[in-house]
Design an enzyme around this catalytic site. Structure first.
Site, PDB file in Angstrom:
ATOM      1  N   GLU A  38      52.339  31.426  44.042  1.00  0.00           N
ATOM      2  CA  GLU A  38      53.105  32.611  44.429  1.00  0.00           C
ATOM      3  C   GLU A  38      54.162  32.949  43.386  1.00  0.00           C
ATOM      4  OE1 GLU A  38      52.514  34.786  46.623  1.00  0.00           O
ATOM      5  OE2 GLU A  38      50.815  33.707  47.472  1.00  0.00           O
ATOM      6  N   CYS A 193      42.753  49.505  47.012  1.00  0.00           N
ATOM      7  CA  CYS A 193      43.855  50.470  47.016  1.00  0.00           C
ATOM      8  C   CYS A 193      44.641  50.339  45.715  1.00  0.00           C
ATOM      9  CB  CYS A 193      44.752  50.241  48.231  1.00  0.00           C
ATOM     10  SG  CYS A 193      45.874  51.606  48.580  1.00  0.00           S
ATOM     11  N   CYS A 200      38.575  54.518  47.921  1.00  0.00           N
ATOM     12  CA  CYS A 200      38.834  54.740  49.345  1.00  0.00           C
ATOM     13  C   CYS A 200      37.567  54.615  50.184  1.00  0.00           C
ATOM     14  CB  CYS A 200      39.485  56.104  49.546  1.00  0.00           C
ATOM     15  SG  CYS A 200      41.104  56.206  48.743  1.00  0.00           S
ATOM     16  N   CYS A 203      37.417  51.260  51.793  1.00  0.00           N
ATOM     17  CA  CYS A 203      38.625  50.812  52.492  1.00  0.00           C
ATOM     18  C   CYS A 203      38.401  50.708  53.997  1.00  0.00           C
ATOM     19  CB  CYS A 203      39.771  51.777  52.207  1.00  0.00           C
ATOM     20  SG  CYS A 203      41.284  51.346  53.078  1.00  0.00           S
TER      21      CYS A 203
END
Length: 344
Positions: A38, A193, A200, A203
Site C-alpha cells: 500500500e 474507469c 464504460c 463497467c
DNA sequence: AAATCGGGGAG
DNA sequence: CTCCCAGATTT
C-alpha cells in the site's frame, strides 16, 4: 437512492470476482506485505511496484528484518521508486511496530494511521485487506470512480469535494465482502474507469453512472484548476492599402477562432514584413507597434501586439482565404471579439 | 509541457 | 486549517 444503493457494492463484488485481479504478490494474509504494498502503491503504479515489492520482501522478509536494517539498505531497496520519504517513514514505522506493538500490526484504522507514512486511505486499505475491517479507502482511482458514478462536481483536491467523496465512500460500503469490494473499486478505477477513454461498456455500474448516462466522462472528475493560466502572445497585423481598406485572412477551420475572419498573425514584430512578402506577396511598411491588448480565454491569456502597416504599390491578387475590406463592411463580418475591438 | 498520485510538513 | 512539495510516469 444513490448514496445508499446496496446494488453498487454487490455489482462491484461480483465484477471483481470475475474480472478483477487475484494474483498480485501482495494479495496475501500477511499484514506486513499488505502494508508495504500500500505504501509503494501510494504514488506508483502496479506494474512499476511489482519488481520493487518482490525485491524488498526478499531483502526484508518481515517487520523485524526491516526494523533492524540500516537506513542505507532500505533506501537502496527503494532506489528508483521515488518519493523517498516513503522509505524513511516505512523504516521508522517498522521500528515503532517492533518497539511499541510487539512486532505486530494494530488492527484498527485509527491505530494504523498513527504510523508514519500511513494516512486515512492507506490505513483503511491495510485494515480491510489484512483484518477485514469495514473501512473506506479513497485513493485517486476511487475518487475518479465515485465522482463519475455519483456525478460529483468540482476538483477532488478541493476540501469540500473530498469530504463529499469520503462521505459517499463510507455510505457505499457493503456489510460483507469488504476485501473484494475494496479491491473491486481499485481494479475498476485502474482497468475500466480510466482517466482518459474509460471502457464504460465493461463497467458493472454503468446503468446508474451519472457520467456515463450523461456522456460526461471527460468532465468528471473536474480537473485541477490551473493556477497560472498560460500566457500566449501574438502580433496581429493591421495592414491598410492606399484606399484605407484593411487586410483580413480567414482562419483555419479548427482551433481558436476557427473559420472566422481575422487579422494576419505573426510571431513577433520583426518577422512581420518578411511573413507578408512571403505568404501574401505584399510589401508592407510597418509602423511602431501599438500598446498590447490583453484578452482572456477560458484556458489562457492572450497578449496581442497590434502592428499597423501600409502596403506600398499595387496590391497583388489574393486567394479566397484573404481579402481587403472596407471598415464599414467589416461590421457585418464574423470577427473574433478582440479583433473587432482592435479595429475600432 | 503539464497533470497525476497520498501523506507530511510548513505557514 | 490551507498550501506546497516530492519524482517518476503518463498524456
Amino acid at each position: 437512492m444513490t448514496a445508499s444503493n446496496p446494488l453498487f457494492a454487490d455489482r462491484l463484488i461480483a465484477w471483481q470476482e470475475q474480472y478483477g485481479r487475484h494474483d498480485l504478490p501482495w494479495q496475501v494474509s500477511d499484514p506486513y506485505r499488505i502494508w508495504l504494498s500500500e505504501v509503494m502503491l501510494q504514488q506508483t503504479q502496479v506494474g512499476t511496484v511489482i519488481p520493487y515489492f518482490l525485491n524488498f520482501i526478499a531483502r526484508f522478509p518481515d517487520v523485524a528484518a526491516l526494523a533492524s536494517a540500516s537506513p542505507d539498505d532500505v533506501l537502496a531497496a527503494w532506489s528508483g521508486l521515488g518519493y523517498y520519504s516513503r522509505a524513511r517513514n516505512l523504516h521508522r514505522a517498522a521500528q515503532m511496530l517492533v518497539n511499541s506493538h510487539g512486532g505486530h500490526f494494530p488492527q484498527a484504522p485509527e491505530a494504523l494511521i498513527e504510523l508514519p507514512g500511513v494516512g486515512r486511505s492507506t490505513a483503511a486499505a491495510i485494515a480491510v485487506f489484512a483484518f477485514g475491517a469495514r473501512a473506506a479507502i479513497l485513493d485517486g482511482n476511487v475518487k475518479r470512480v465515485l465522482a463519475r458514478w455519483a456525478g460529483i462536481e468540482g476538483w477532488p483536491g478541493e476540501k469540500r469535494v473530498e469530504n463529499t467523496l469520503w462521505q459517499l465512500a463510507e455510505s457505499l460500503l457493503p456489510s460483507s465482502g469488504i476485501a473484494g469490494y475494496t479491491q473491486g473499486l481499485m481494479d475498476l478505477g485502474s482497468q475500466v474507469c480510466t482517466r482518459t477513454r474509460p471502457c464504460c461498456g465493461a463497467c458493472p455500474v454503468k446503468e446508474d453512472c451519472v457520467a456515463c448516462i450523461a456522456g460526461r466522462q471527460s468532465q468528471l472528475p473536474a480537473p485541477k484548476p490551473r493556477k497560472t493560466i498560460p500566457e500566449r502572445h501574438v502580433v496581429l497585423l493591421l495592414i491598410r492599402d492606399a484606399r484605407g481598406r484593411i487586410f483580413l485572412e480567414r482562419r483555419p477551420p479548427a482551433g481558436i477562432w476557427g473559420g472566422l475572419w481575422s487579422l494576419p498573425e505573426a510571431q513577433d514584430t520583426l518577422s512581420a514584413a518578411s511573413l507578408c512578402a512571403c505568404r501574401y506577396g505584399v510589401n508592407v511598411d510597418f509602423d511602431p507597434p501599438l500598446p498590447d491588448v490583453r484578452h482572456t480565454f477560458t484556458h489562457f491569456h492572450l497578449a496581442i501586439t497590434p502592428l499597423p502597416g501600409a502596403v506600398n504599390g499595387a496590391v497583388v491578387v489574393t486567394d479566397s482565404g484573404t481579402g481587403w475590406f472596407d471598415l464599414v463592411d467589416i461590421e457585418t463580418l464574423g470577427l473574433p471579439a478582440p479583433v473587432r475591438r482592435l479595429l475600432k
